[in-house]
Write an enzyme that holds these catalytic residues in place. Structure first.
Site, PDB file in Angstrom:
ATOM      1  N   LYS A  79      66.835  34.386  76.098  1.00 53.08           N
ATOM      2  CA  LYS A  79      66.891  34.784  74.685  1.00 53.08           C
ATOM      3  C   LYS A  79      68.255  35.414  74.394  1.00 53.08           C
ATOM      4  O   LYS A  79      68.764  36.193  75.211  1.00 53.08           O
ATOM      5  CB  LYS A  79      65.756  35.791  74.415  1.00 53.08           C
ATOM      6  CG  LYS A  79      65.596  36.209  72.955  1.00 53.08           C
ATOM      7  CD  LYS A  79      64.356  37.096  72.807  1.00 53.08           C
ATOM      8  CE  LYS A  79      64.117  37.552  71.384  1.00 53.08           C
ATOM      9  NZ  LYS A  79      62.897  38.367  71.238  1.00 53.08           N
ATOM     10  N   SER A 154      59.713  36.992  67.730  1.00 54.84           N
ATOM     11  CA  SER A 154      61.091  36.603  67.565  1.00 54.84           C
ATOM     12  C   SER A 154      61.622  35.697  68.665  1.00 54.84           C
ATOM     13  O   SER A 154      62.684  35.087  68.507  1.00 54.84           O
ATOM     14  CB  SER A 154      61.965  37.857  67.491  1.00 54.84           C
ATOM     15  OG  SER A 154      61.886  38.585  68.707  1.00 54.84           O
ATOM     16  N   SER A 178      56.720  39.746  70.392  1.00 58.29           N
ATOM     17  CA  SER A 178      57.673  38.632  70.338  1.00 58.29           C
ATOM     18  C   SER A 178      57.705  37.701  71.542  1.00 58.29           C
ATOM     19  O   SER A 178      58.367  36.672  71.497  1.00 58.29           O
ATOM     20  CB  SER A 178      59.084  39.163  70.118  1.00 58.29           C
ATOM     21  OG  SER A 178      59.268  39.405  68.748  1.00 58.29           O
TER      22      SER A 178
END
Ligand code: GLN
Length: 481
Positions: A79, A154, A178
């Site tokens: 990420k 996210s 997330s």
């Protein structure tokens, strides 16, 4: 053989038996990424050449029997709020669009020591604030099961990447769900470890008392392997703890609680049915299952949307045009800071900063932030009481299946509701996992969440593996490989 569908332990045994080379796997995974990227936009950057070179070094280690770990040669997506030295770390924000990291996050250092490979950096909601990856400054990511739908957020890029088999596994970060919510939306396992067991050093902070790095994978065992590799006390993270795991039973002697408040209003029939399906399976295998009430869970979203913005307003104060990233000039230094922040941050980030500074302001501190902290303490106490009665708590991971892109962007409160079931574990620092269990009428996956007491991560993974074996989900989105 569909090598991209195999779990890590199996890939590792193929490598060790010289039936497959890391460089072959890497090329296949990279082809998948190249094929799906235009439709999904899971990644912000892909690292082809340097990692192909590393994959060849890994070939050599397996050839001469000196491979380093189960992760040697395994391509993992990261990420883009986790720092990898000499690469951009943008947090999907204009603010950091020109930022190159001078250091490795501790999790990256550990993965490098395991000789894992990196496929690229994945898209996210700006600074990890969001539930759909639509808040990225660099365009949205789509759900590999159906591109009309969001992949969740996210960590939506990480989930879409693993879903489309553009990586074998991925790292995400979870502040309020997330990792688990996008895993549920994309038919994957998402694991948020006990707070403090994985170092946050090098994870760009959103809300420090809630943030936790963890894996998004195809199987529970893959999550276990990655968690084992990345966890451990780190002197560079003041909230990191010694990972002294406690053992709780995962066999039939384990007691299971179903959270009453997360089976009521606001939960779709489909999400409830997934939980009921798992309960039936557990009961017929001889487990004791009962309902557990944790009344304060109803306040979780309200508590979170005071604490998380308050912490984010402090954490994001460092982006002032002086130290990192973007600078937009002005006549005075104040004007420069104002211009930089006005231009660098997107709408949702600004909303959170405003909410947070308001909640922390002198006149309102006691009324809002102080109250939220008290309620958080009460939540921890209610969980402690629940875990005196049961070993594991089951609930839906998300109130609904994935929603359509654009469906919730105009209504932030509705977007916030999609974290109803995941936020409590962050507030209480507990380990929590989402396991894929079924497919809805619209052909989208859904998962079930299991939580357990702090530091029982490995037991939680063992128990989750039992559910995984019984459910036999074994499905993947079509058309990407
Ligand atoms: N969706 C939640 C939020 O918008 C959680 C985000 C996260 O876990 N990073 O804050």
């Amino acid at each position: 053989m569909d090598i991209e569908n195999l779990p890590i332990r199996k890939i590792n045994s193929l490598f060790s038996n010289k039936e497959l080379k890391p460089s072959e796997l890497y090329s296949k995974i990279f082809d998948n990424a190249a094929n799906s990227e235009a439709s999904l936009h899971a990644h912000l950057t892909l690292f082809e050449e340097e990692n192909l070179k590393k994959a060849k070094e890994s070939d050599g280690r397996y050839d001469n029997g000196t491979s380093k770990s189960l992760l040697d040669g395994i391509p993992i997506a990261i990420k883009d709020n986790i720092n990898i030295k000499n690469y951009a770390t943008t947090c999907s924000s204009k603010m950091l669009s020109n930022y190159t990291s001078p250091y490795d996050a501790t999790v990256i250092k550990k993965l490098k020591e395991s000789e894992a490979l990196f496929t690229g950096k994945t898209n996210l909601d700006e600074f990890a604030m969001g539930s759909s990856t639509e808040n990225s400054a660099f365009g949205l990511t789509k759900n590999p099961w159906d591109t009309d739908f969001v992949p969740g957020g996210s960590s939506g890029g990480s989930a879409a990447s693993v879903g489309a088999r553009s990586s074998v596994a991925a790292l995400g970060s979870d502040t309020g769900g997330s990792i688990r919510q996008p895993a549920s939306f994309c038919g994957l396992v998402g694991f948020k470890p006990t707070y403090g067991t994985v170092s946050r050093y090098g994870l760009i902070a959103f809300a420090s008392s809630l943030d936790q790095i963890g894996p998004i994978t195809k199987t529970v065992d893959d999550s276990r392997i990655i968690y084992s590799a990345i966890s451990g006390e780190d002197p560079r993270d003041a909230t990191s703890i010694v990972n002294n795991q406690v053992d709780i039973p995962s066999d039939k002697t384990a007691k299971i609680g179903v959270i009453k408040e997360l089976m009521e209003d606001g939960i779709s029939d489909e999400a409830r049915n997934e939980v009921n399906k798992v309960i039936e399976i557990l009961k017929s295998s001889g487990y004791q299952v009962k309902e557990i009430s944790i009344p304060i869970i109803k306040l979780a979203i309200s508590i979170y949307y005071l604490i998380a913005p308050a912490e984010c307003s402090a954490n994001l104060a460092r982006f002032d045009g002086v130290r990192y990233g973007l600078r937009v000039d002005g006549k005075t230094s104040y004007e420069m800071m104002e211009n930089t922040r006005a231009e660098g941050f997107g709408k949702e980030v600004k909303r959170r900063i405003l909410l947070g500074t308001y909640a922390l302001s002198a006149g309102y501190y006691d009324e809002y932030y102080g109250k939220a902290l008290q309620a958080r303490k009460e939540m921890i106490d209610e969980f402690t009481k629940a875990f005196d009665e049961v070993d594991y708590l089951i609930s839906p991971t998300t109130p609904t299946q994935a929603f359509k892109a654009g469906e919730k962007t105009s209504n932030p409160l509705e977007m916030y509701m999609s974290d109803l079931c995941t936020i409590p574990a962050n507030l209480a620092g507990l380990p929590a996992i989402s396991i894929p269990t079924g497919i809805t009428n619209e052909n989208l996956p859904l998962g079930v969440q299991v939580m357990s007491r702090a530091l029982s991560d490995h037991s939680l993974l063992n128990f989750s593996e039992i559910i995984e074996k019984e459910i036999q989900f074994n499905q993947q989105p079509k058309g990407w490989v």
